[in-house]
Motif scaffolding. Structure first.
Motif, PDB file in Angstrom:
ATOM      1  N   LEU A   8       0.829  -1.202   0.000  1.00 51.00           N
ATOM      2  CA  LEU A   8       0.000   0.000   0.000  1.00 51.00           C
ATOM      3  C   LEU A   8       0.866   1.256   0.000  1.00 51.00           C
ATOM      4  O   LEU A   8       0.563   2.226  -0.690  1.00 51.00           O
ATOM      5  CB  LEU A   8      -0.934  -0.013   1.213  1.00 51.00           C
ATOM      6  CG  LEU A   8      -1.963   1.101   1.289  1.00 51.00           C
ATOM      7  CD1 LEU A   8      -2.853   1.121   0.047  1.00 51.00           C
ATOM      8  CD2 LEU A   8      -2.808   0.948   2.542  1.00 51.00           C
ATOM      9  N   LEU A  12       0.153   4.115  -2.907  1.00 51.53           N
ATOM     10  CA  LEU A  12      -0.567   5.356  -2.598  1.00 51.53           C
ATOM     11  C   LEU A  12      -0.060   6.600  -3.313  1.00 51.53           C
ATOM     12  O   LEU A  12      -0.874   7.438  -3.707  1.00 51.53           O
ATOM     13  CB  LEU A  12      -0.607   5.591  -1.088  1.00 51.53           C
ATOM     14  CG  LEU A  12      -1.764   4.884  -0.397  1.00 51.53           C
ATOM     15  CD1 LEU A  12      -1.767   5.194   1.085  1.00 51.53           C
ATOM     16  CD2 LEU A  12      -3.100   5.240  -0.993  1.00 51.53           C
ATOM     17  N   LEU A  28      -4.186  11.176   0.856  1.00 49.10           N
ATOM     18  CA  LEU A  28      -3.529   9.995   0.307  1.00 49.10           C
ATOM     19  C   LEU A  28      -2.014  10.043   0.482  1.00 49.10           C
ATOM     20  O   LEU A  28      -1.346   9.025   0.358  1.00 49.10           O
ATOM     21  CB  LEU A  28      -3.879   9.831  -1.170  1.00 49.10           C
ATOM     22  CG  LEU A  28      -5.335   9.458  -1.440  1.00 49.10           C
ATOM     23  CD1 LEU A  28      -5.652   9.584  -2.922  1.00 49.10           C
ATOM     24  CD2 LEU A  28      -5.644   8.067  -0.929  1.00 49.10           C
ATOM     25  N   GLY A  65      -7.933  -0.162  -7.576  1.00 46.83           N
ATOM     26  CA  GLY A  65      -7.617   1.261  -7.649  1.00 46.83           C
ATOM     27  C   GLY A  65      -6.977   1.624  -8.983  1.00 46.83           C
ATOM     28  O   GLY A  65      -7.287   2.666  -9.568  1.00 46.83           O
ATOM     29  N   ILE A  83     -12.082   7.039  -3.422  1.00 48.87           N
ATOM     30  CA  ILE A  83     -12.490   7.003  -2.016  1.00 48.87           C
ATOM     31  C   ILE A  83     -13.131   5.655  -1.694  1.00 48.87           C
ATOM     32  O   ILE A  83     -12.870   5.063  -0.647  1.00 48.87           O
ATOM     33  CB  ILE A  83     -13.446   8.170  -1.689  1.00 48.87           C
ATOM     34  CG1 ILE A  83     -12.676   9.492  -1.716  1.00 48.87           C
ATOM     35  CG2 ILE A  83     -14.129   7.962  -0.343  1.00 48.87           C
ATOM     36  CD1 ILE A  83     -13.560  10.731  -1.692  1.00 48.87           C
ATOM     37  N   GLY A  86     -10.465   3.201  -1.305  1.00 49.85           N
ATOM     38  CA  GLY A  86      -9.792   3.492  -0.038  1.00 49.85           C
ATOM     39  C   GLY A  86     -10.562   2.959   1.157  1.00 49.85           C
ATOM     40  O   GLY A  86      -9.985   2.428   2.106  1.00 49.85           O
ATOM     41  N   GLN A  87     -11.886   3.077   1.099  1.00 50.11           N
ATOM     42  CA  GLN A  87     -12.720   2.552   2.185  1.00 50.11           C
ATOM     43  C   GLN A  87     -12.624   1.034   2.268  1.00 50.11           C
ATOM     44  O   GLN A  87     -12.594   0.461   3.356  1.00 50.11           O
ATOM     45  CB  GLN A  87     -14.171   2.995   2.002  1.00 50.11           C
ATOM     46  CG  GLN A  87     -14.360   4.472   2.262  1.00 50.11           C
ATOM     47  CD  GLN A  87     -15.753   4.958   1.917  1.00 50.11           C
ATOM     48  OE1 GLN A  87     -16.406   4.449   1.007  1.00 50.11           O
ATOM     49  NE2 GLN A  87     -16.203   5.981   2.629  1.00 50.11           N
ATOM     50  N   ILE A  89     -10.022  -0.695   1.422  1.00 48.43           N
ATOM     51  CA  ILE A  89      -8.697  -0.982   1.972  1.00 48.43           C
ATOM     52  C   ILE A  89      -8.710  -0.807   3.486  1.00 48.43           C
ATOM     53  O   ILE A  89      -8.181  -1.636   4.227  1.00 48.43           O
ATOM     54  CB  ILE A  89      -7.625  -0.099   1.310  1.00 48.43           C
ATOM     55  CG1 ILE A  89      -7.404  -0.567  -0.148  1.00 48.43           C
ATOM     56  CG2 ILE A  89      -6.310  -0.124   2.089  1.00 48.43           C
ATOM     57  CD1 ILE A  89      -6.555   0.351  -0.985  1.00 48.43           C
ATOM     58  N   GLU A  90      -9.311   0.276   3.951  1.00 52.55           N
ATOM     59  CA  GLU A  90      -9.405   0.499   5.397  1.00 52.55           C
ATOM     60  C   GLU A  90     -10.163  -0.630   6.078  1.00 52.55           C
ATOM     61  O   GLU A  90      -9.774  -1.102   7.145  1.00 52.55           O
ATOM     62  CB  GLU A  90     -10.105   1.841   5.695  1.00 52.55           C
ATOM     63  CG  GLU A  90      -9.219   3.040   5.484  1.00 52.55           C
ATOM     64  CD  GLU A  90      -8.001   3.053   6.391  1.00 52.55           C
ATOM     65  OE1 GLU A  90      -8.116   2.747   7.593  1.00 52.55           O
ATOM     66  OE2 GLU A  90      -6.914   3.371   5.888  1.00 52.55           O
TER      67      GLU A  90
END
Length: 96
Positions: A8, A12, A28, A65, A83, A86-87, A89-90
């Motif tokens: 990651l 990024l 980011l 991504g 986004i 990203g969510q 991934i979180e």
């Protein structure tokens, strides 16, 4: 988790470059290297060796991504799609 964080960290900057919103670019670019170093420090203090095996789940999320970036969507749509990835991934990091 260590390998996923390293993957990651490498991905990024490319995602930040593709983001259109200045705020999203800033978010980011938050340095993840400290996460990697923290994991390495904990493992070292416990006398454990971290696995170097690639994390397929993180690789798949990074590919998702990359597909968003390749679509070259309109600014707002691209940022929303980034986004969303990203969510995911979180969520993956929380669940791991």
């Amino acid at each position: 988790m260590h390998t996923a964080e390293k993957e990651l960290t490498r991905a990024l900057p490319l995602v930040a470059k593709a983001a259109k919103s200045k705020d999203l670019k800033t978010l980011l670019r938050v340095p993840l290297k400290r996460h990697v170093k923290a994991l390495e420090h904990v493992a070292e203090s416990l006398g454990k060796k971290l696995p170097s095996k690639s994390c397929k789940s993180m690789a798949d999320l990074i590919k998702e991504g990359a597909k968003v970036i390749a679509k070259r969507l309109v600014s707002e749509e691209q940022d929303q799609a980034l986004i969303g990835v990203g969510q995911k991934i979180e969520r993956f990091e929380i669940d791991a």
